[in-house]
Each structure stands twice: as C-alpha cells, then as structure tokens.
Design an enzyme around this catalytic site. Structure first.
Site, PDB file in Angstrom:
ATOM      1  N   ASP A 197       5.839 -32.997 -46.521  1.00 49.46           N
ATOM      2  CA  ASP A 197       5.402 -31.939 -47.346  1.00 49.46           C
ATOM      3  C   ASP A 197       5.066 -30.755 -46.785  1.00 49.46           C
ATOM      4  O   ASP A 197       4.109 -30.105 -47.166  1.00 49.46           O
ATOM      5  CB  ASP A 197       4.137 -32.716 -48.153  1.00 49.46           C
ATOM      6  CG  ASP A 197       3.589 -31.856 -49.430  1.00 49.46           C
ATOM      7  OD1 ASP A 197       4.417 -31.268 -49.940  1.00 49.46           O
ATOM      8  OD2 ASP A 197       2.507 -31.584 -49.286  1.00 49.46           O
ATOM      9  N   GLU A 447       1.005 -40.216 -41.354  1.00 46.76           N
ATOM     10  CA  GLU A 447       1.232 -41.064 -42.502  1.00 46.76           C
ATOM     11  C   GLU A 447       2.810 -41.852 -42.162  1.00 46.76           C
ATOM     12  O   GLU A 447       3.664 -41.894 -42.966  1.00 46.76           O
ATOM     13  CB  GLU A 447       1.493 -40.391 -43.782  1.00 46.76           C
ATOM     14  CG  GLU A 447       0.373 -39.455 -44.067  1.00 46.76           C
ATOM     15  CD  GLU A 447       0.054 -39.314 -45.642  1.00 46.76           C
ATOM     16  OE1 GLU A 447       0.995 -39.497 -46.347  1.00 46.76           O
ATOM     17  OE2 GLU A 447      -0.913 -38.949 -46.022  1.00 46.76           O
ATOM     18  N   TYR A 500      -6.147 -39.317 -51.402  1.00 49.38           N
ATOM     19  CA  TYR A 500      -6.550 -38.264 -52.481  1.00 49.38           C
ATOM     20  C   TYR A 500      -6.900 -38.872 -53.511  1.00 49.38           C
ATOM     21  O   TYR A 500      -6.385 -39.160 -54.653  1.00 49.38           O
ATOM     22  CB  TYR A 500      -5.113 -37.613 -52.582  1.00 49.38           C
ATOM     23  CG  TYR A 500      -4.828 -36.665 -51.311  1.00 49.38           C
ATOM     24  CD1 TYR A 500      -5.200 -35.517 -51.356  1.00 49.38           C
ATOM     25  CD2 TYR A 500      -3.961 -37.375 -50.203  1.00 49.38           C
ATOM     26  CE1 TYR A 500      -4.872 -34.576 -50.252  1.00 49.38           C
ATOM     27  CE2 TYR A 500      -4.009 -36.596 -49.242  1.00 49.38           C
ATOM     28  CZ  TYR A 500      -4.370 -35.274 -49.096  1.00 49.38           C
ATOM     29  OH  TYR A 500      -4.140 -34.381 -48.096  1.00 49.38           O
ATOM     30  N   GLU A 536      -7.598 -36.750 -44.345  1.00 47.69           N
ATOM     31  CA  GLU A 536      -7.244 -35.883 -45.127  1.00 47.69           C
ATOM     32  C   GLU A 536      -7.947 -36.299 -46.642  1.00 47.69           C
ATOM     33  O   GLU A 536      -7.931 -37.342 -46.977  1.00 47.69           O
ATOM     34  CB  GLU A 536      -5.639 -35.838 -45.428  1.00 47.69           C
ATOM     35  CG  GLU A 536      -4.730 -35.447 -44.388  1.00 47.69           C
ATOM     36  CD  GLU A 536      -3.205 -35.311 -44.677  1.00 47.69           C
ATOM     37  OE1 GLU A 536      -2.853 -35.451 -45.918  1.00 47.69           O
ATOM     38  OE2 GLU A 536      -2.520 -35.127 -43.674  1.00 47.69           O
TER      39      GLU A 536
HETATM   40  C1  GCB Z   1      -0.435 -35.941 -47.405  1.00 50.61           C
HETATM   41  C2  GCB Z   1       0.285 -35.533 -46.229  1.00 50.61           C
HETATM   42  C3  GCB Z   1       0.371 -34.148 -46.246  1.00 50.61           C
HETATM   43  C4  GCB Z   1       0.404 -33.405 -47.645  1.00 50.61           C
HETATM   44  C5  GCB Z   1      -0.721 -33.761 -48.397  1.00 50.61           C
HETATM   45  C6  GCB Z   1      -0.614 -33.497 -49.918  1.00 50.61           C
HETATM   46  O1  GCB Z   1      -0.916 -37.030 -47.104  1.00 50.61           O
HETATM   47  O2  GCB Z   1      -0.169 -35.934 -44.892  1.00 50.61           O
HETATM   48  O3  GCB Z   1       1.316 -33.562 -45.411  1.00 50.61           O
HETATM   49  O4  GCB Z   1       0.730 -32.048 -47.659  1.00 50.61           O
HETATM   50  O5  GCB Z   1      -0.665 -35.366 -48.315  1.00 50.61           O
HETATM   51  O6  GCB Z   1      -0.834 -32.421 -50.240  1.00 50.61           O
HETATM   52  O7  GCB Z   1       0.174 -34.254 -50.507  1.00 50.61           O
END
Ligand code: GCB
Length: 648
Positions: A197, A447, A500, A536
């Site tokens: 990403d 990841e 997330y 994250e």
């Molecule tokens: C993740 C990735 C990161 C992305 C992020 C996202 O898990 O490690 O590279 O930018 O999510 O914002 O989706």
C-alpha cells in the site's frame, strides 16, 4: 501428469539454507585527512525506454556515448524519484529508464589513491557504466552499493556516468509484484501491480558519491558496546578490516590506533590493536546512549577515530564515526535498554513527499524529526524498507529508537529464489546499519502471509539467518494474519501485530475497538509467551473534514479511534508484556490508484505537507503523559492550552 504436478508443488515447498553474497565495505562516505568525497548530485539527463522494448538501450549500447546521441533527453534531479517530476505519464512507467551526466576528476586524484563510486540507493535494479565501461549491477531498492572505478576514470579530464534503472517488480523481487500484458485502447500494454500500500516510486533515490581512499584503507568497521551493571563504565569493542596490498606484505604488520572523543572533543579512551585489528576501549564515567524522553541527555554520541598504521607507524588511513554506548536485552516480557524497560510510543512511517517521492530531502528529514520530538515519540519503524543513512544518523543524534525493517512486504509464494533475495536484503541492511545505536530491533517483514503453506520453514530460515548476522538485537515482524493461523511467531523474539479495528473491520464502530485490541494482544501473548507490540492501528482522515458525532474519514473519528486504542493499551500495559504502540501513519502518503484511496493513504497524523491533524494534538498529550509516567520526563510548556483557572 497429476503426480508430476503434485511432485513439483511439493518440491517448491522444500527450502534450503543456501549462502547469500556478503557485502564488503560501504562505509558511509566521510572526508578525513586521507579521504576526499565528491557529490554527483544535481540535474542529470534522462530517457525512458519504450515500455514494450525495455532492453533496447542495452542492445543498442546507449551507454557507449552520451544518452542525448541516442534519444532526446529531459532534465532529471538526483536524488529524487522520477515519477512525479514531469507532467506526462512518466509516473506510471514500467520498466527501464536511463540517466547520464558528465563530471570532472581532478588530476590530483591520479596519484596513489583508489576511487570509489557509491549510490545511497537506486530503486529497484541498477546497471552502471563509467565512460561506457560496465561498473556494477545491483538489485534491491533502499540500500547502498558501490564499486571501485580507479581504472575506469580519466584523470584531469571529463568523464561520463550512465545508469539504467529498472522498476519492475515480479514474484521473486523484494518486495514482490506482478507484470502483466493487458489490452488497452491502443492494443496491448504492460501493467505493474502489487499488493503493498505505497506507490512504487523509482529512480536514483539517494545521493551519488565519488570518494577516494588510500591504496590500503579501512574497509569495514564494526562496533559493539557494553555497560557495567551500575552503568558507569562503558566498553566499545571495535573490529576493522582492511583492503589493499600493504595488508599482504609479509614484514608489514598493520595495526589500529583507536581514539574515542566525547561531545566536547575530549579524548576519553584510546587503544592500539595488534595485527588482528580489533580491540576494546574502556570509558569511565560513561554517558550512555538513551532514547528521547527517557533521560535528560538523550542520544549521547562519542566520536570514534580509527587510524590505520603500518609497522613503522606510518599513517595509512583515518575514518571517523559516531558511537553510542548502550546495551539491549529482552526476555519473554520486556525489552530493556541499559537495563531499563522500554515502552515504545511511535509511528509507522514512509519516506514520501510530493514531487520528490522517495528522494532524499534534508529539509523534509529535519522537519520530520522536529515533529517527532514535538509529539513526544521515542521510536518509529522504517516501514516498509530501509530509510536513508542520513536519517539513521539523525535518529542516533536525537535518541529516536528504530525498528529497522527490510523491504519484504506482503511476502507470499515462498520460493528458494525469493528466500535468497529476502536474506540478502537483511544482510545488506544489517551490514549498513549495525553500528547505529538507534537501531534496536530488526523487522524481517511486514504483513507476510504467515498462514500459508511453507511460511513456517521460510520464516525460520529468515529469522535464523538474521540472528546469525546480529545477536545483539531482537527480531520481529509486523503480522496481520489472525494469531490462530500464524506460523512465523515462534521464530521471532518480539511479536508485532497490525490491526484496524473500526476501519477495515467494523468500520465506524467506535464501540468495537478497545475490547478487540485487548483480546487480540492477549491471544498473541498466550500463544507465544513473548513481548507484544501493536505495530499499526489508525483510520484514514481527510484534513479539514469535521463531523460530530464522529464519522469515518473525519478528524473527529481519527481522534476517537486513537482514544479507544489508548484505553486498550493502558489495560494491556498493566499485564507487563505489552511493550509498545505505533500509530499508522506518521504522515499521509501516496499509493497506487484505487477507489479506497483519495489521493493516497490518509492515515497520517500529519498531512503530506507535514502539518498536524486534530489527532496529532491528542497523541502529543498521550506520548508526553506516558513519558512522564514511565520515564519522569517534563511536559513542554505549551502541551495544555489555558482554558480557565479551574482546569490545569
Ligand atoms: C497495513 C499495511 C500498511 C497499509 C495499512 C493501511 O496493514 O501494513 O502498509 O498502508 O495497512 O492503511 O491499509
């Protein structure tokens, strides 16, 4: 037929631990009384190859003369990504591009010296010629490479350097991607896709240097440090290797004079080595290297001066580097620096900015460190590739701890070839960064698909290889598969997980964050009995979008998401094995085009122009509050805005 197919599949799962090439030299170019450094940064000439014909330039020998003789050139800044410089579709070019420029080499360099050409990084693959002669080929972005060019240069005359750079990512590059040919309105076109990403910026990303060394010179310096139990006596162990003919003369026993100076320039320790070129310096009343806000004087660095001497004490070479004296240790619960438990409060980041993409930019770097200190962070992860050497030096100076990540992202389709490249990326990274006190952990992937077949042996091999190169730092990886499916955690020292809540799962549900974070961290710890980091968490946020009650993409929502995580982290901190929180992301950054990304990933606490969103002010209060609670740091005067006499 079927049996053959199955056999081929099974064979692909058997990975063996083959040797990978070992990096030599590559000390950061520094001037001294025996060395000169010259930058080749500036405006170069640039040509893009036809996408359908990427090897034409090699076949037609474009490197044999000035590029402008083969194709019309355009000006291109170095260092910078080339993608966002022009107004046409260079941004999405797939395949090779060419750079060249001319430069003078002074007559004085012809005498008794060796000349080296060094690139801070070219993404992804580079081929280099000097005056039409092939010099070096290097695969892997974000890492330096160099070659000796003494015999290829014209002295007291003009020279030409030509670089071909290929940005194509396939299943056996690090990181992985796919190239496909698909129909478009003009017939067929080549498309680069990747699952990670961030935008696949390419070009000569970091500085290009020419530097001189004496004929016999200091090629490598490796430093490790130790502290006495009461932290009053420091030990600096150095080991040097030498390149050059004087090292092979039978009656010449080379030796090292090592001098250690404190910040005021006072000599605090010195030692003379024997012919093994290694030794120890002892520092009394040492000032250890501490992270920012963990000590009133963070980032304390000594200067180590290495002098290479011949038998008759003739000075052959001098190289100086900064050294921080500190210890790292870890167990199933904690990570400690100088014997004190660390709680990481930091960020995942990107090297990313408008116009220059991933090109080295000192103004941006200094601004970013000012913001890191303003917000009270003590760490960041170099997600998802090695960052510039200049930023590593800056982190040393400012006491910012680094989780140093290799360029393996979304690792999948495990193969012998991929394993070799992945190990090589770690070998190059560790060789480059091993002497930085700021580097406290290696991250071997972001990841990775660690639930897939083959992941267990693949990551065992990668982790063991990393450990064989450096036993002084723990190993982690940022994992996103559910802990029940993961097969890599057993090979790591510290478990980091990305999740997330209220974004990719249960979008908008602020009431479904805190308990989920607690439950997941507990489950990871239960499974592996190792320290846990949330590496994250976050939410995309459009600067200036306000919605009350909080709604996805608004500044209110990001603030609320953070706050719900803080609650979980405070519960987890009580358990003793939860050792850090890293927001995703420090700043907004560019990605490939997709309907989930509005001009890029907007999970930044700062905008791409490095201005704070509302959540930055909340995060700042938390990071300083943690600093005061855990490490007795003081609050900055402007942390709390005056409201009324009753509230302080
Ligand atoms: C993740 C990735 C990161 C992305 C992020 C996202 O898990 O490690 O590279 O930018 O999510 O914002 O989706």
């Amino acid at each position: 037929m079927r049996i053959m197919g199955l056999w081929r599949f099974l064979k692909s799962l058997i990975l063996v631990n083959k040797e990978v090439p070992q990096t030599r030299g590559m000390l950061y170019p520094r001037e001294s009384e025996t060395r000169e450094v010259r930058s080749l940064d500036g405006i170069w000439n640039f040509v893009r190859s036809d996408q359908a014909n990427p090897t034409q330039g090699v076949r037609d020998e474009w490197y044999a003369k000035e590029l402008s003789k083969s194709r019309p050139t355009i000006p291109m800044p170095v260092p910078a990504s080339y993608n966002d410089i022009t107004t046409d579709n260079l941004r999405d070019h797939v395949g090779t591009v060419w750079y060249d420029r001319k430069f003078f080499v002074p007559r004085s360099w012809a005498k008794d010296q060796r000349i080296w050409l060094r690139f801070g990084s070219v993404h992804y693959e580079a081929y280099v010629w000097i005056n039409g002669q092939k010099v070096v080929k290097h695969e892997m972005g974000h890492l330096p490479f160099e070659a000796e060019v003494t015999d290829l240069l014209s002295y007291g005359a003009e020279n030409r350097i030509t670089v071909m750079c290929d940005n194509a990512l396939i299943q056996t590059t690090v990181p992985q991607g796919r190239i496909t040919e698909v129909p478009n309105d003009g017939g067929m076109t080549i498309v680069q896709s990747y699952t990670f990403d961030f935008f696949n910026y390419a070009g000569i990303h970091r500085s290009v240097h020419l530097y001189t060394t004496p004929r016999t010179f200091i090629e490598e310096v490796e430093v490790t440090t130790n502290l006495s139990k009461d932290a009053t006596i420091g030990e600096v162990f150095y080991s040097v290797s030498v390149n050059g003919s004087a090292a092979n003369e039978a009656d010449n026993v080379l030796h090292i004079q090592a001098n250690l100076y404190d910040k005021e320039g006072v000599l605090v320790a010195n030692a003379t080595s024997d012919g093994k070129l290694g030794g120890k310096l002892q520092v009394n009343q040492v000032k250890p290297w501490w992270p920012y806000l963990m000590h009133p004087e963070p980032g304390y660095l000594y200067q180590l001066e290495i002098k290479l001497l011949a038998t008759n004490d003739e000075l052959l070479d001098v190289y100086r580097l900064k050294v921080g004296v500190r210890t790292l240790s870890w167990n199933s619960q904690q990570f400690l620096i100088n014997g004190k438990p660390v709680y990481f409060r930091g960020f995942g980041r990107h090297e990313d900015a408008d116009i220059r993409g991933k090109g080295l930019d000192n103004a941006l770097m200094v601004r970013d460190f000012n913001l890191l200190k303003w917000i009270g962070a003590n760490a960041y992860r170099t997600s998802h590739y090695p960052y510039s050497e200049e930023s590593m030096q800056f982190a040393d100076e400012h006491g910012i701890m680094i989780i140093d990540e290799c360029p393996s992202v979304d690792t999948e389709n495990y193969s012998q070839e991929l394993l070799g490249k992945h190990k090589s990326s770690l070998e190059q990274l560790i060789h480059r960064d091993r002497n930085h006190p700021s580097v406290v952990m290696w991250s071997i992937a972001n990841e990775p698909r660690t639930g897939s077949v083959g992941a267990d042996s693949y990551f065992e091999l990668v982790a063991n290889y990393t450990r064989s190169l450096d036993k002084t730092r723990p190993i982690t990886a940022a994992i996103a598969v559910p802990n029940t499916q993961d097969k890599a955690g057993r090979s790591l020292d510290i478990i980091s997980f990305n999740r997330y809540n209220a974004w990719y799962s249960n979008a908008g549900r602020l009431d479904m964050v805190t308990q989920n974070v607690i439950d997941e961290a507990v489950a990871w710890n239960k499974r592996y009995n190792k320290p846990i980091i949330m590496s994250e968490y976050g939410a995309d946020t459009l600067e200036g979008l306000h919605m009350q009650p909080a709604y996805v993409w608004s500044e209110e929502f990001q603030t609320e998401v953070f706050s719900r995580h803080f609650k979980a982290f405070d519960e987890l901190r009580k358990k003793g094995w939860f050792i850090g929180e890293f927001v995703w992301n420090f700043a907004d950054f560019k990605t490939a085009q997709s309907y989930t990304r509005v001009g890029g990933n907007k999970k930044g606490v700062f905008t791409r122009a490095r201005q704070p969103k509302a959540a930055a002010h909340l995060l700042r209060k938390r990071y300083f509050a943690l600093g005061r609670d855990l490490d007795q740091c003081s609050f900055p005067e402007d942390l709390f805005t005056y409201i009324a006499d009753l509230i302080s």
